[in-house]
Design an enzyme around this catalytic site. Structure first.
Site, mmCIF file in Angstrom:
data_model
loop_
_atom_site.group_PDB
_atom_site.id
_atom_site.type_symbol
_atom_site.label_atom_id
_atom_site.label_comp_id
_atom_site.label_asym_id
_atom_site.label_seq_id
_atom_site.Cartn_x
_atom_site.Cartn_y
_atom_site.Cartn_z
ATOM 1 N N ARG A 63 0.828 -1.204 0.000
ATOM 2 C CA ARG A 63 0.000 0.000 0.000
ATOM 3 C C ARG A 63 0.861 1.252 0.000
ATOM 4 O O ARG A 63 0.545 2.253 -0.636
ATOM 5 C CB ARG A 63 -0.955 0.006 1.204
ATOM 6 C CG ARG A 63 -1.716 1.321 1.359
ATOM 7 C CD ARG A 63 -2.880 1.228 2.331
ATOM 8 N NE ARG A 63 -2.619 0.417 3.498
ATOM 9 C CZ ARG A 63 -1.888 0.790 4.556
ATOM 10 N NH1 ARG A 63 -1.294 1.985 4.572
ATOM 11 N NH2 ARG A 63 -1.722 -0.006 5.585
ATOM 12 N N TYR A 111 -17.091 17.396 -14.627
ATOM 13 C CA TYR A 111 -17.575 16.010 -14.620
ATOM 14 C C TYR A 111 -18.592 15.820 -13.497
ATOM 15 O O TYR A 111 -18.405 16.311 -12.375
ATOM 16 C CB TYR A 111 -16.379 15.075 -14.450
ATOM 17 C CG TYR A 111 -16.718 13.655 -14.112
ATOM 18 C CD1 TYR A 111 -17.597 12.911 -14.897
ATOM 19 C CD2 TYR A 111 -16.147 13.035 -13.003
ATOM 20 C CE1 TYR A 111 -17.902 11.606 -14.583
ATOM 21 C CE2 TYR A 111 -16.443 11.715 -12.682
ATOM 22 C CZ TYR A 111 -17.323 11.011 -13.474
ATOM 23 O OH TYR A 111 -17.618 9.722 -13.153
ATOM 24 N N ASP A 114 -7.807 19.570 -13.909
ATOM 25 C CA ASP A 114 -8.137 18.250 -14.450
ATOM 26 C C ASP A 114 -7.797 18.262 -15.941
ATOM 27 O O ASP A 114 -8.428 18.968 -16.730
ATOM 28 C CB ASP A 114 -9.626 17.966 -14.232
ATOM 29 C CG ASP A 114 -10.018 16.548 -14.617
ATOM 30 O OD1 ASP A 114 -9.371 15.971 -15.522
ATOM 31 O OD2 ASP A 114 -10.974 16.013 -14.039
ATOM 32 N N LYS A 150 -9.393 7.118 -18.881
ATOM 33 C CA LYS A 150 -9.767 7.656 -20.185
ATOM 34 C C LYS A 150 -8.606 7.557 -21.176
ATOM 35 O O LYS A 150 -8.072 6.482 -21.393
ATOM 36 C CB LYS A 150 -10.263 9.090 -20.006
ATOM 37 C CG LYS A 150 -11.289 9.257 -18.866
ATOM 38 C CD LYS A 150 -12.495 8.361 -19.003
ATOM 39 C CE LYS A 150 -13.630 8.728 -18.060
ATOM 40 N NZ LYS A 150 -13.342 8.586 -16.623
#
Length: 392
Positions: free
Chosen positions: A58, A110, A182, A207
């Site tokens: 992690r 978004y 973004d 994406k």
């Protein structure tokens, strides 16, 4: 087309970096040419708290670390971090804020980001002010003493508005506010917000960066070492990390990013020009069209355009549904940026969580259709749109 006259030059050495940066065979005992997929969750220590480099999966992973370093390089940045999703990256960034602090966000973002800011962050006492960044006086007026972050997408989702990153960054710096951009739609191949003054660049790697519709992941890059240290702490503490396999997949995908983005741009502009001339189309939005309101600004801060096209059909919701259900090459599905062409109706799909009154202000109407133009032969893509438009 990406890199055409009037746009910023395409980044030199981009494909070479994508293929080779931090991926030298010599860094692995095996001399593997392809970055190894390391799935181990834990790593042997020489003694208690005495470990070679990695301690627990992690906290850090060799495959993930290669991707994070590569993403930073492609963004002309110093540091990169990967997360389980784009919203995971955004959640970590929100973790920089404290209760009572304010975020100023673009109003056209978004739908998942809107939901995170308006319905989740508020539970922790973080408030968001939504403004239209096309008029920067709106930003100046919205800044308060407790404003600690500015958040923008450019181009926006789904109306493809283009904001002046450099101008926004100058305002942010004047007030000592973090600017996060973004950059999902354009990727580091076509736009580099860090070079334009952003503190953090954010991605949904799901994406274009991955581009194969088989990975959900997010990332951020920054040149600010202090911010990176805080965000790395949050990445580990919040546990919102991606799997090593997904990191391996994105490393693979980035090797063809430049080629894919060039073709997405060519195909999307051809689609946009076709639709703009069609009698059943009310309006077409694409930054590469001279009719786009921010066409000139787009040329000043980007190296081209991606595969996104937004159109307004003539008619009503029934016409939109009939058009989308008639498509055959385009797939009616959410998401974007993959090799396949996708189409969707934001008002009831990706932006359904945006309040209706806000959708009206943003012109996310019943006839707004968002296309993610893929890599199919352009004759087949346009032919599919033609036959579907005949059905309405």
């Amino acid at each position: 087309m990406a890199g055409e006259e009037g746009y910023l030059p395409l980044p030199k050495g981009f494909s070479t970096h994508a293929i080779h940066h931090d991926q030298e065979p010599e860094k692995w005992d095996s001399m593997a040419v392809v970055t190894p997929l390391v799935t181990s969750t834990t790593f042997k220590q020489y003694g208690p708290a005495d470990f070679k480099k990695y301690e627990y999966g992690r906290s850090a992973n060799p495959t993930r670390e290669v991707l994070e370093n590569l993403l930073a390089k492609l963004d002309n940045g110093k540091h990169g971090l990967c997360f389980a999703s784009g919203l995971g990256a955004q959640s970590a960034i929100l973790g920089l804020l404290k209760s009572g602090e304010n975020v100023i966000s673009g109003d056209d973002i978004y739908g998942g980001t809107n939901r995170l800011f308006s319905k989740v962050a508020t539970r922790f006492g973080i408030e968001t002010t939504f403004v239209d960044f096309l008029d920067l006086s709106n930003l100046e007026k919205a800044i308060k003493s407790n404003t600690k972050m500015i958040w923008i997408e450019t181009p926006t989702n789904p109306t493809l508005k283009v904001f002046d990153i450099k101008a926004v960054s100058e305002i942010a710096k004047k007030h000592n506010i973090i600017l996060a951009v973004d950059n999902t739609f354009l990727t580091s191949y076509l736009q580099r917000p860090l070079d334009l003054g952003a503190d953090i660049t954010v991605y949904s790697l799901t994406k274009y960066m991955n581009g194969h519709s088989d990975v959900i992941m997010g990332a951020l890059t920054t040149n600010n070492t202090k911010l990176w240290e805080e965000l790395k702490f949050l990445q580990n503490s919040m546990g919102i990390i991606p799997s090593p396999f997904d990191c391996y997949q994105v490393i693979r995908s980035l090797k063809t990013l430049s080629l894919r983005m060039q073709q997405h741009g060519k195909n999307s502009l051809a689609v946009a020009k076709y639709l703009e001339a069609h009698p059943k189309i009310e309006k077409v939005l694409h930054p590469g069209l001279p009719t786009h309101p921010q066409h000139e600004l787009s040329k000043k801060q980007t190296s081209g355009y991606c595969g996104m096209v937004t159109l307004y059909l003539k008619g009503n919701l029934d016409h939109s549904k009939k058009f989308l259900q008639s498509l055959k090459v385009f797939t009616l599905a959410e998401s974007l940026g993959g090799y396949e062409s996708l189409a969707e109706l934001p008002c009831v799909m990706t932006h359904a969580s945006v309040p209706e009154e806000q959708r009206k202000i943003l012109n996310i109407s019943d006839t707004l259709v968002r296309l993610s133009v893929g890599l199919e032969d352009i004759e087949d893509t346009i032919g599919d749109l033609e036959q579907a438009l005949k059905q309405i």
